[in-house]
Each structure stands twice: as structure tokens, then as C-alpha cells.
Design a protein around this motif. Structure first.
Motif, PDB file in Angstrom:
ATOM      1  N   ARG A 243       0.806  -1.425  -0.042  1.00 58.81           N
ATOM      2  CA  ARG A 243       0.061   0.148   0.091  1.00 58.81           C
ATOM      3  C   ARG A 243       0.870   1.293   0.000  1.00 58.81           C
ATOM      4  O   ARG A 243       1.305   1.536   0.982  1.00 58.81           O
ATOM      5  N   MET A 244       1.189   1.675  -1.219  1.00 63.14           N
ATOM      6  CA  MET A 244       1.837   2.948  -1.103  1.00 63.14           C
ATOM      7  C   MET A 244       1.010   4.135  -0.779  1.00 63.14           C
ATOM      8  O   MET A 244      -0.281   4.288  -0.764  1.00 63.14           O
ATOM      9  N   ARG A 245       1.744   5.042  -0.130  1.00 60.41           N
ATOM     10  CA  ARG A 245       0.932   6.406   0.445  1.00 60.41           C
ATOM     11  C   ARG A 245       1.739   7.729  -0.195  1.00 60.41           C
ATOM     12  O   ARG A 245       3.005   7.607  -0.281  1.00 60.41           O
ATOM     13  N   SER A 246       0.851   8.786  -0.091  1.00 57.77           N
ATOM     14  CA  SER A 246       1.356  10.063  -0.367  1.00 57.77           C
ATOM     15  C   SER A 246       2.065  10.630   0.737  1.00 57.77           C
ATOM     16  O   SER A 246       1.798  10.222   1.998  1.00 57.77           O
ATOM     17  N   ALA A 247       2.701  11.594   0.477  1.00 62.18           N
ATOM     18  CA  ALA A 247       3.300  12.516   1.882  1.00 62.18           C
ATOM     19  C   ALA A 247       2.319  12.886   2.735  1.00 62.18           C
ATOM     20  O   ALA A 247       2.655  12.956   4.032  1.00 62.18           O
ATOM     21  N   ASP A 248       1.205  13.465   2.095  1.00 58.98           N
ATOM     22  CA  ASP A 248       0.156  13.800   3.298  1.00 58.98           C
ATOM     23  C   ASP A 248      -0.287  12.299   4.093  1.00 58.98           C
ATOM     24  O   ASP A 248      -0.631  12.579   5.332  1.00 58.98           O
ATOM     25  N   GLU A 249      -0.472  11.333   3.390  1.00 58.87           N
ATOM     26  CA  GLU A 249      -0.861  10.263   4.112  1.00 58.87           C
ATOM     27  C   GLU A 249      -0.055   9.650   5.133  1.00 58.87           C
ATOM     28  O   GLU A 249      -0.257   9.309   6.126  1.00 58.87           O
ATOM     29  N   VAL A 250       1.548  10.009   4.672  1.00 59.18           N
ATOM     30  CA  VAL A 250       2.643   9.570   5.692  1.00 59.18           C
ATOM     31  C   VAL A 250       2.574  10.589   7.055  1.00 59.18           C
ATOM     32  O   VAL A 250       2.616  10.107   8.033  1.00 59.18           O
ATOM     33  N   ARG A 251       2.361  11.940   6.904  1.00 58.01           N
ATOM     34  CA  ARG A 251       2.379  12.483   7.763  1.00 58.01           C
ATOM     35  C   ARG A 251       1.145  12.259   8.615  1.00 58.01           C
ATOM     36  O   ARG A 251       1.130  12.333   9.929  1.00 58.01           O
ATOM     37  N   THR A 252      -0.019  11.824   8.016  1.00 56.13           N
ATOM     38  CA  THR A 252      -1.128  11.580   9.287  1.00 56.13           C
ATOM     39  C   THR A 252      -0.853  10.325   9.874  1.00 56.13           C
ATOM     40  O   THR A 252      -1.227  10.195  11.095  1.00 56.13           O
ATOM     41  N   LEU A 253      -0.037   9.523   9.549  1.00 49.80           N
ATOM     42  CA  LEU A 253       0.595   8.340  10.226  1.00 49.80           C
ATOM     43  C   LEU A 253       1.156   8.816  11.591  1.00 49.80           C
ATOM     44  O   LEU A 253       1.089   8.314  12.716  1.00 49.80           O
ATOM     45  N   PHE A 254       1.929   9.943  11.569  1.00 51.74           N
ATOM     46  CA  PHE A 254       2.520  10.322  12.892  1.00 51.74           C
ATOM     47  C   PHE A 254       1.496  11.088  13.745  1.00 51.74           C
ATOM     48  O   PHE A 254       2.034  11.264  15.015  1.00 51.74           O
ATOM     49  N   GLY A 255       0.319  11.213  13.333  1.00 50.11           N
ATOM     50  CA  GLY A 255      -0.705  11.693  14.460  1.00 50.11           C
ATOM     51  C   GLY A 255      -0.283  13.040  14.922  1.00 50.11           C
ATOM     52  O   GLY A 255       0.307  14.192  14.085  1.00 50.11           O
ATOM     53  N   ASP A 256      -0.219  13.186  16.149  1.00 51.76           N
ATOM     54  CA  ASP A 256       0.042  14.413  16.751  1.00 51.76           C
ATOM     55  C   ASP A 256       1.483  14.779  17.103  1.00 51.76           C
ATOM     56  O   ASP A 256       1.736  15.819  17.810  1.00 51.76           O
ATOM     57  N   LEU A 257       2.362  13.909  16.682  1.00 50.16           N
ATOM     58  CA  LEU A 257       3.838  13.978  17.226  1.00 50.16           C
ATOM     59  C   LEU A 257       4.241  15.223  16.248  1.00 50.16           C
ATOM     60  O   LEU A 257       3.799  15.508  15.220  1.00 50.16           O
ATOM     61  N   GLU A 258       5.466  15.769  16.860  1.00 43.71           N
ATOM     62  CA  GLU A 258       6.039  17.017  16.221  1.00 43.71           C
ATOM     63  C   GLU A 258       7.157  16.676  15.149  1.00 43.71           C
ATOM     64  O   GLU A 258       8.266  15.852  15.507  1.00 43.71           O
ATOM     65  N   LEU A 259       6.774  16.775  14.012  1.00 42.61           N
ATOM     66  CA  LEU A 259       7.802  16.317  12.920  1.00 42.61           C
ATOM     67  C   LEU A 259       8.754  17.271  13.122  1.00 42.61           C
ATOM     68  O   LEU A 259       8.645  18.381  13.116  1.00 42.61           O
ATOM     69  N   LEU A 260      10.125  16.616  12.836  1.00 46.34           N
ATOM     70  CA  LEU A 260      11.360  17.572  12.528  1.00 46.34           C
ATOM     71  C   LEU A 260      11.261  18.029  11.058  1.00 46.34           C
ATOM     72  O   LEU A 260      11.181  17.280  10.005  1.00 46.34           O
ATOM     73  N   ASP A 261      12.227  19.157  10.972  1.00 49.76           N
ATOM     74  CA  ASP A 261      12.287  19.741   9.863  1.00 49.76           C
ATOM     75  C   ASP A 261      13.376  18.662   9.106  1.00 49.76           C
ATOM     76  O   ASP A 261      14.295  18.066   9.616  1.00 49.76           O
TER      77      ASP A 261
END
Length: 292
Positions: A243-261
């Protein structure tokens, strides 16, 4: 360029047809557990072949060659994942994170997490988790005598079993920061298994200062080779559906965690060690790192 496997298997005169493959009967090498069906491809062993490893069988190589026909740069993609793994482990060690939970760790190859981490921080502790028997056997053999690294035969999609296992509790101190690594594995976890919920369960079990690391296959941007490779994995005889995913879908996987630059980007573009050419913008894989 892909390195051909160094171990050759002996083939008898009798062939089997298994799930649409013409699969040769082979002599079982001593390192293959009896319960492993060596006539069917395995995701871990196919990936081992991409990396030029030697712990794969004819069925794995035939399947891998179908993927390589669809996406000739697949071996380069696998190598880029390894380069990213080196970068992120070094980064985390520099941030004071010395514990690593590597989920879906696969078959050991040079430059594994424990090797990188131990070179950066002498007190690093690593727990490898995989449900492939050959990956587990080889990891344990490689790590014999290394009391800072352990191997757990487990299913990453069952976080409560992994987290509550006595080996996990004995080896990792969950009261201190842990890096949860999900490198090149979540594209084999379908939506029906709730990958975001799985990640949340692992994150919830860790303390502030912990991190979640993801790399993920993606056909975003119309990469035709990536789409063709996904089709190969989604055939009936595939070892795992993809199941390939887009960048938006991968961001969603992180939930409310703080994404690093720099956020979720193409794998070569996540804090590269050297400038990346324009081909990096179309790379069929994404990387992201988030902090608890």
C-alpha cells in the motif's frame, strides 16, 4: 548497481509450481529453519536480494527480478534507505537517544542499527523485531555475545505483544527516550490494520524525547515505475500486499507527534550529507522523523 548474491543453491531436476511460480526444489541450507517455506518469496529475503545480500532463495530472486523489471532503480532505493538509516541513527545519538526499537528489522546486512549506534554512543541498546524466521535466526547469530543488542521474534502490528514481551521490558528502559524505527515496512501494513493506531500505541508507550522514524514507498508524482512495482507486489503470488502512500498520508501516520524539519520528504532529501541532484525530487520513497 546491484550485487549478485554470493550463496548459490543446488537445484534438483524436479520443479514445483507454487502460487503461479515455477519454483525449483532446492537443498535446504543449514541456516534456514525447518519451518521456512523456501519455495515462496519473503519480503525480508527479497529486500536482502535488493541490498546484494546472500540469504535469499530462487523464489525470492525471481520475485525481486519482476520488481526490478518494473522499477530498475529498486536496488538504489534500498541503498538510499540504508543511507537514511545511518543519518538518522547518528542524529538521534547526537540528541542523546541511545535506545532503538527497530520494527520489521529484516535480515542483517552491513551497517545495521546496532553497528551505527555503537560507533556513535557506546551505551546504545537495540532491540530488533521481525516475524521472518530467517531474519530472526541471522540476527541472533550475528549478535551472539553482544549484550547491548537483542532480537525478538514478533509482529510489529501487535504493539501490545511487542511492548509487553519480557525481552522488551528487560532490554529497553521505557522510562527513558526510545527511537521507534519503521524503515521500509509500513507500506506492507494495510489500512485495515490501522497503521496510525499502531504507531500511536508505540509512541504512547514511550516518554517525551522519544522519536518515531518512518520511510515509506510512494508513487506520488506519477512515478510509473513505482506504480508498476506496486502492481507486482499486489499480485496473488506476492509475499505481501503493498500500500503506497502519499506525503500527506505519511504525515497522518505520525498523528500529533512533532515532525522534525524538513518534514516528510523524498528519502534522499531528509538532511542529506551532500547535495542531491534533481532525481531526488522524483524518488519513489518518503522519509519523516517525529519527536514525542
Amino acid at each position: 548497481m546491484r550485487t549478485e548474491p554470493q550463496v548459490k543453491v543446488q537445484v534438483s531436476d524436479t520443479d514445483d509450481r507454487v502460487r503461479g511460480y515455477e519454483v525449483d526444489r532446492v537443498d535446504r541450507p543449514s541456516w534456514a529453519p525447518d519451518e521456512v517455506d523456501i519455495t515462496r518469496p519473503s519480503v525480508a529475503r527479497v529486500y536482502d536480494y535488493y541490498l546484494g545480500g546472500s540469504h535469499n532463495f530462487e523464489a525470492d530472486r525471481r520475485f525481486a527480478e519482476q520488481v526490478l523489471d518494473a522499477l530498475p532503480e529498486m536496488a538504489t532505493v534500498a541503498q538510499a534507505n540504508r543511507s537514511f538509516l545511518r543519518r538518522i541513527v547518528r542524529h538521534l545519538c547526537a540528541q542523546g537517544v541511545t535506545q532503538f526499537l527497530d520494527l520489521g528489522s529484516g535480515i542483517p546486512t552491513a551497517g545495521n542499527v546496532h553497528e551505527i549506534a555503537s560507533a556513535e554512543c557506546t551505551d546504545a541498546r537495540v532491540l530488533y523485531v521481525d516475524n521472518d524466521p530467517i531474519a530472526v535466526v541471522h540476527s541472533r547469530a550475528l549478535l551472539d555475545g553482544d549484550d547491548r543488542t537483542e532480537v525478538l521474534a514478533g509482529d510489529l502490528t501487535r504493539p501490545e505483544q511487542v511492548l509487553e514481551h519480557p525481552l522488551t521490558r528487560a532490554h529497553l528502559d521505557l522510562s527513558r527516550p526510545v527511537a521507534v524505527l519503521l524503515v521500509s515496512v509500513l507500506h506492507f501494513v494495510g489500512d485495515e490494520l490501522d497503521p496510525a493506531g499502531i504507531i500511536r500505541a508505540y509512541a504512547d508507550a514511550t516518554v517525551p524525547g522519544s522519536h518515531v522514524v518512518i520511510t515509506h514507498a510512494s508513487d506520488e508524482g506519477g512515478h510509473s515505475g513505482a506504480s508498476r512495482a506496486q502492481n507486482v507486489y499486489n499480485r496473488d503470488q506476492s509475499p505481501n500486499q503493498m500500500r503506497m502512500r502519499s506525503a500527506d498520508e505519511v504525515r497522518t501516520l505520525f498523528g500529533d507527534l512533532e515532525l522534525l524539519d524538513p518534514g516528510v520528504v523524498r528519502i534522499p532529501l531528509w538532511r542529506p550529507d551532500s547535495p542531491v541532484g534533481p532525481e531526488g525530487q522524483r524518488y519513489p520513497g518518503l522519509a519523516g522523523v517525529a519527536r514525542h
